[in-house]
Design a protein around this motif. Structure first.
Motif, short mmCIF file in Angstrom:
data_model
loop_
_atom_site.label_atom_id
_atom_site.label_comp_id
_atom_site.label_asym_id
_atom_site.label_seq_id
_atom_site.Cartn_x
_atom_site.Cartn_y
_atom_site.Cartn_z
N ALA A 256 -1.04 -0.93 0.91
CA ALA A 256 -2.48 -1.21 0.93
C ALA A 256 -3.16 -0.66 -0.32
O ALA A 256 -4.03 -1.32 -0.91
N ALA A 257 -2.76 0.54 -0.74
CA ALA A 257 -3.37 1.15 -1.92
C ALA A 257 -3.13 0.30 -3.17
O ALA A 257 -4.05 0.08 -3.97
N LEU A 258 -1.90 -0.20 -3.33
CA LEU A 258 -1.60 -1.03 -4.50
C LEU A 258 -2.36 -2.35 -4.44
O LEU A 258 -2.87 -2.84 -5.46
N ALA A 259 -2.43 -2.93 -3.24
CA ALA A 259 -3.16 -4.19 -3.08
C ALA A 259 -4.65 -4.00 -3.38
O ALA A 259 -5.28 -4.82 -4.06
N ARG A 260 -5.22 -2.89 -2.88
CA ARG A 260 -6.64 -2.60 -3.12
C ARG A 260 -6.89 -2.33 -4.61
O ARG A 260 -7.93 -2.69 -5.15
N ALA A 261 -5.92 -1.70 -5.26
CA ALA A 261 -6.04 -1.46 -6.71
C ALA A 261 -6.14 -2.79 -7.45
O ALA A 261 -6.76 -2.88 -8.51
N PHE A 262 -5.54 -3.83 -6.89
CA PHE A 262 -5.56 -5.16 -7.50
C PHE A 262 -6.80 -5.96 -7.07
O PHE A 262 -6.98 -7.10 -7.48
#
Length: 472
Positions: A303-309
């Motif tokens: 989720a953190a990586l997706a939100r970073a994108f």
């Protein structure tokens, strides 16, 4: 081919180290770009000869049974990730001032000018699950993506193929990172750090340093595990682009710039306006499959990586709901006489086995195989109170038995003293004898499988088949 200058490769003398899943595609791609390719390989068996014949038909030179000598005139070495850094071939390359790249580095260098950014994941355990969750979330946001790298689609195929991607979810092993000096991800995560592959890296420090390479040059976010200080240390040491942020994930209540869990809900306090006061609900713990603690941590990292994108919160929820885990990862096989039988053959090291053992209260544990230089005292000490019984198989089972003697002397242990594939049905029968209603018989070997089986999948299949035969 975008603006890649094929002439850069025309006539360049490249040595590819190792036939196999990365070596063969690398040799074909480089040959196609006009390079003069020589493949060197330690083995010289029937399979290697068949692979060599296929490459030689294209015009690639192959040297079998001689992986130590650097071919004359070599200008670049491209290695399979598994080749150890202390190989004579690499010493010869270093002495001659010749660069060594892995398949990941090659893919990175061959990207076109409009290439999709990479969201990269490494860690001792949970990489594949996290990358698959990430790809599921990105797809739920309507993005063209694929789970690539150490799993699924090869990176070379993803970079050079016809298909256009908006973003790639990339799993990277410590081996791959070791040979990828110029990789620069959009954002990256190190999920955890535990001793693994120390026989390859030489020390825990070298292993951690290779994992930490994933953060070098990150643009938006370096995602780390709040519960594993080693991952945060790697972020602190990394040389990142100006404005890149450290974002933690935790199974507890998140602080500012973290993702965590509050009252059964996954929440984001990193990618929100006014993160000192605000939090964004992303999904419920029940949306994570299976909702074991370490898997919730994987979901938070994804989720953190997706939100970073820049992915919206609704896509995190939808992507996690759509995700189904691979076989042999805490897979419930069957219930027989009130006992649950669970296949976690993918737990090929102590760190993965520890996470698996932590998910159940009363366990008959089937363990053993190839230890890969690991020790088992910490694992057994942490898990002792959950163990009703243990059944040991495989080449290095004595190491586990000695740890059990030291840290769980009251727990009954059956040492099958076998390394044949027929040991699995016997192990399941012994586990059934030790188990009582309400227990879980858990295959979480904490070891690699190659002493007995072709791979962990085959080991898990053998366990599941033996369990199914109990019920007949």
């Amino acid at each position: 081919m975008g603006s890649r200058k094929v002439t850069d490769w025309q006539g360049k003398r490249v040595t590819v180290a190792g036939l196999g899943v990365s070596g063969i595609p690398a040799a074909k791609v480089l040959h196609g770009l006009g390079a003069v390719v020589t493949v060197v390989n330690d083995g010289d068996d029937a399979r290697a000869r068949a692979q060599a014949a296929e490459l030689e038909a294209l015009g690639v030179t192959v040297r079998l049974g001689d992986g130590a000598t650097l071919p004359e005139g070599t200008e670049l070495v491209v290695t399979a990730p598994g080749w150890k850094p202390d190989k004579p071939l690499f010493a010869a390359a270093a002495a001659a001032g010749i660069e060594v790249w892995g398949d990941v580095e090659l893919a990175w260098r061959l990207r076109g000018p409009d290439a999709a950014p990479w969201l990269a994941v490494t860690g001792t355990n949970g990489k594949t699950t996290t990358v698959q969750m990430l790809a599921s979330i990105l797809k739920a946001a309507g993005l063209r993506t694929a789970a690539v790298g150490n799993i699924g689609v090869s990176l070379l195929d993803a970079v050079l193929g016809e298909e256009q991607y908006d973003v790639l979810a990339v799993e990277l092993s410590s081996y791959q990172l070791h040979w990828a000096p110029s990789l620069r991800a959009h954002s990256a995560a190190v999920l955890n750090l535990a001793p693994d592959h120390l026989d390859w890296h030489g020390s825990m420090e070298a292993y951690a340093a290779d994992k930490g390479r994933i953060y070098e040059g990150n643009r938006i976010a370096c995602v780390y595990n709040v519960a594993d200080k080693g991952t945060e240390d790697l972020v602190i040491e990394a040389d990142v682009e100006e404005g890149c942020r450290a974002v933690g994930f935790t199974l507890g209540t998140p602080g500012p710039s973290q993702l965590g869990v509050v009252d059964g809900i996954l929440v984001d306090r990193a990618f929100v306006e006014n993160r000192q006061k605000n939090a964004q609900e992303l999904a419920e713990v029940s949306d994570v499959n299976p909702p074991a603690p370490h898997n919730i941590a994987n979901a938070l990292a994804a989720a953190a990586l997706a939100r970073a994108f820049g992915v919206p919160a609704s896509a995190v929820r939808d992507g996690l709901r759509a995700f189904t885990p691979d076989a042999h990862r805490i897979a419930h096989v069957a219930d027989v006489d009130g006992v649950a039988y669970v296949d976690d053959s993918k737990a090929t090291n102590t760190h993965a086995a520890e996470a698996s053992l932590a998910a159940y209260e009363s366990i008959v544990w089937i363990a053993g195989g190839l230890a890969k230089g690991a020790t088992f005292d910490e694992l057994v000490a942490k898990s002792a109170k959950r163990l009703r019984g243990v059944v040991l198989i495989g080449a290095d089972r004595a190491l586990i038995r000695e740890a059990l003697t030291r840290h769980a002397p009251e727990v009954p242990v059956v040492d099958l003293d076998r390394t044949d594939t027929g040991a699995m049905p016997a192990a399941v029968q012994e586990a059934r004898r030790l188990a009582a209603a309400g227990d879980t018989v858990l295959l979480a070997p904490a070891c690699a499988s190659m002493d007995m089986f072709a791979n962990y999948n085959k080991r898990g299949d053998a366990f599941a088949q033996a369990v199914r035969e109990l019920g007949t």
